[in-house]
Enzyme design. Structure first.
Site, PDB file in Angstrom:
ATOM      1  N   SER A 140       2.304   9.442  -9.446  1.00 33.57           N
ATOM      2  CA  SER A 140       3.510  10.098  -9.947  1.00 33.57           C
ATOM      3  C   SER A 140       3.775   9.841 -11.422  1.00 33.57           C
ATOM      4  CB  SER A 140       4.721   9.640  -9.133  1.00 33.57           C
ATOM      5  OG  SER A 140       4.847   8.233  -9.185  1.00 33.57           O
ATOM      6  N   LYS A 158      -4.696   2.246 -16.677  1.00 31.88           N
ATOM      7  CA  LYS A 158      -3.588   3.064 -16.163  1.00 31.88           C
ATOM      8  C   LYS A 158      -2.944   3.780 -17.350  1.00 31.88           C
ATOM      9  CE  LYS A 158       0.589   2.426 -13.317  1.00 31.88           C
ATOM     10  NZ  LYS A 158       1.377   1.396 -12.590  1.00 31.88           N
ATOM     11  N   MET A 245      -6.019  -3.452 -16.887  1.00 30.66           N
ATOM     12  CA  MET A 245      -6.043  -4.529 -15.892  1.00 30.66           C
ATOM     13  C   MET A 245      -7.477  -4.742 -15.414  1.00 30.66           C
ATOM     14  SD  MET A 245      -2.772  -3.329 -13.579  1.00 30.66           S
ATOM     15  CE  MET A 245      -3.361  -1.634 -13.565  1.00 30.66           C
ATOM     16  N   ASP A 291       7.700  -1.062  -4.227  1.00 35.97           N
ATOM     17  CA  ASP A 291       7.092   0.244  -3.971  1.00 35.97           C
ATOM     18  C   ASP A 291       6.227   0.154  -2.723  1.00 35.97           C
ATOM     19  OD1 ASP A 291       5.835   2.693  -3.943  1.00 35.97           O
ATOM     20  OD2 ASP A 291       5.400   2.720  -6.080  1.00 35.97           O
ATOM     21  N   ASN A 296      -0.907   1.248  -2.914  1.00 35.44           N
ATOM     22  CA  ASN A 296      -0.734   0.083  -3.776  1.00 35.44           C
ATOM     23  C   ASN A 296      -1.362  -1.177  -3.185  1.00 35.44           C
ATOM     24  OD1 ASN A 296       0.670   1.541  -5.684  1.00 35.44           O
ATOM     25  ND2 ASN A 296       2.683   0.994  -4.869  1.00 35.44           N
ATOM     26  N   ASP A 310       0.187  -2.451  -7.979  1.00 36.10           N
ATOM     27  CA  ASP A 310       1.204  -1.794  -8.802  1.00 36.10           C
ATOM     28  C   ASP A 310       2.463  -2.644  -8.851  1.00 36.10           C
ATOM     29  OD1 ASP A 310       3.270  -0.063  -9.793  1.00 36.10           O
ATOM     30  OD2 ASP A 310       2.017   1.651  -9.310  1.00 36.10           O
TER      31      ASP A 310
END
Length: 457
Positions: A140, A158, A245, A291, A296, A310
């Site tokens: 998203s 990311k 990461m 989340d 994740n 995440d």
């Protein structure tokens, strides 16, 4: 049903408020057409016993593609709607809507290059020995690319979609308009409070420097846990819109559900690890990754450990709120209705003027939801119909006068986390001894961690 890498179409992210409102309107229209007038009436009536929501695969696919194209706040809401509706939506529809949990359409290479030029400089590609231009995930807020830095570090990069941060406020204004005027929210619910909390959270998620800080803070709280793995942050290649990461290996955790009976022990182990971790987050760390998106979490079967990916939605929890939840859990476990009602009022579940019927309905729902806490030994989520019972009872309350309060805003994402772990246990059809996991925390003195643990300073 997610598309393979070779089938995904790159699409530019719509950035203007009116353009995004257009796509939201189209998605809402597709939902109305797909369910039909009778379906919308039944959905909002809250009648118990209502069966599956009938939505054709064609309409579900159009809604999914529309939300996936928008990304940002609207897609995030779509992800929450699709978390695990496999017993509410028809199976083929739930599979299509589930695509929102894993990926959106990637942005075109021109947009990707523009973002990386702005964030890492014109010669950004020279900073990498390898850079895979096909994303390994797109969700998203941004998409993730595998890369190897010039010095050999294996990375997951990311990269935030352009315009997503700037569109958060307008997206939520548009959603608020639909909620207020679409007849889909109960009377008396203060939707503005909920949208304001969502607004703050999404702005935090769109700040990758804040996410890097949260990841490192979480790592300090976790300490040396051989069964939980966090990726390291590489600050030299990170900015507010790019997060570098460690690349970590594992299988998306919900895929364990597709491996049949031979994976039962793995499913139980993974679900137990994440249930234990959720309790540690609340009662020990007072820092919660909120989340619940299944993507994740990865499971490294070779090492028997869970990988967390995440940390954009990471919340600190007030010590006094931790103590309310400790008392709430104890009251629910012991069926102490007086204490349960007192905690519910403190959390905003009940307004001061709530009727006896409203109070009774809420307490029945809380007792139903806490059923696994009273079950001795392993609770079998695969054999339980608790999700369906809670869903139908909650929907009845939500769309009727028995809904009697708006929860405190800083509890909403805790609910999101715990419901996400509940649904993951259900998705994995796992057996988890929740009573055994939570009892040490419920019996600990106020302000203390569970026996054998250390409360954070």
């Amino acid at each position: 049903m997610t598309r393979g890498k070779d089938e995904r179409r790159s699409r530019a992210v719509p950035s203007s408020r009116w353009g995004r409102l257009y796509h939201l309107g189209r998605a809402t229209g597709d939902l109305a057409l797909g369910i039909g007038w009778n379906g919308l009436r039944e959905l909002s009536s809250g009648e118990e016993g209502q069966g599956r929501i009938e939505l054709s695969p064609a309409h579900a696919r159009r809604i999914t593609e529309r939300l996936g194209r928008m990304r940002g706040a609207v897609m995030k809401m779509g992800q929450l709607m699709s978390m695990d509706g496999t017993d509410i939506l028809a199976p083929e529809v739930a599979e299509i809507m589930g695509a929102l949990r894993h990926e959106a359409d990637p942005m075109p290479l021109s947009q990707l290059d523009s973002v990386l030029r702005r964030e890492l400089g014109k010669g950004w590609l020279k900073r990498f020995r390898e850079f895979d231009f096909t994303p390994i995930a797109a969700a998203s807020i941004g998409q993730v690319h595998r890369a190897v830095a010039a010095d050999g570090r294996e990375l997951a990069m990311k990269i935030q979609f352009p315009g997503v941060r700037e569109s958060i406020d307008s997206d939520l204004d548009n959603l608020g308009f639909v909620f207020r005027h679409g007849g889909i929210m109960p009377r008396g619910l203060r939707i503005e409070n909920l949208l304001d909390e969502a607004r703050q959270q999404l702005h935090r998620e769109a700040d990758y420097e804040a996410e890097a800080d949260a990841l490192e803070a979480y790592g300090r709280a976790l300490g040396d846990d051989p069964e939980i793995v966090l990726p390291g942050v590489h600050r030299d290649l990170s900015t507010p819109r790019v997060l570098a990461m460690d690349y970590v290996h594992g299988t998306p955790i919900d895929q364990l559900a597709d491996r049949g009976g031979e994976a039962a022990a793995l499913r139980d182990h993974a679900a137990s690890l994440l249930s234990r971790l959720a309790l540690r987050e609340l009662f020990e760390f007072r820092l919660v990754q909120t989340d619940p998106n299944f993507s994740n979490f990865l499971y490294d079967a070779g090492q028997g450990r869970v990988v967390l990916l995440d940390f954009g939605a990471t919340h600190s929890v007030r010590p006094e709120l931790v103590e309310i939840y400790r008392r709430l859990g104890r009251a629910a476990r012991d069926r102490d209705r007086d204490s349960l009602e007192a905690c519910a009022r403190e959390l905003g579940y009940l307004e001061p003027e709530a009727s006896a019927e409203q109070v009774g309905s809420l307490l029945e729902l809380l007792e139903m939801t806490s059923e696994p806490l009273r079950h001795p030994g392993a609770y079998d989520f695969g054999a339980s119909d608790l999700f369906e019972r809670v869903y139908h009872r909650g929907r009845t309350m939500f769309f009727s006068d028995r809904f009697a309060g708006t929860p405190a805003s800083d509890t909403l994402f805790l609910h999101r986390k715990f419901m996400g772990i509940f649904m993951l246990c259900r998705r994995l059809q796992a057996r988890v001894d929740l009573q055994g996991l939570i009892d040490p925390y419920l019996t600990a003195a106020p302000g203390a961690a569970a026996p054998g643990t250390t409360a954070p300073g």
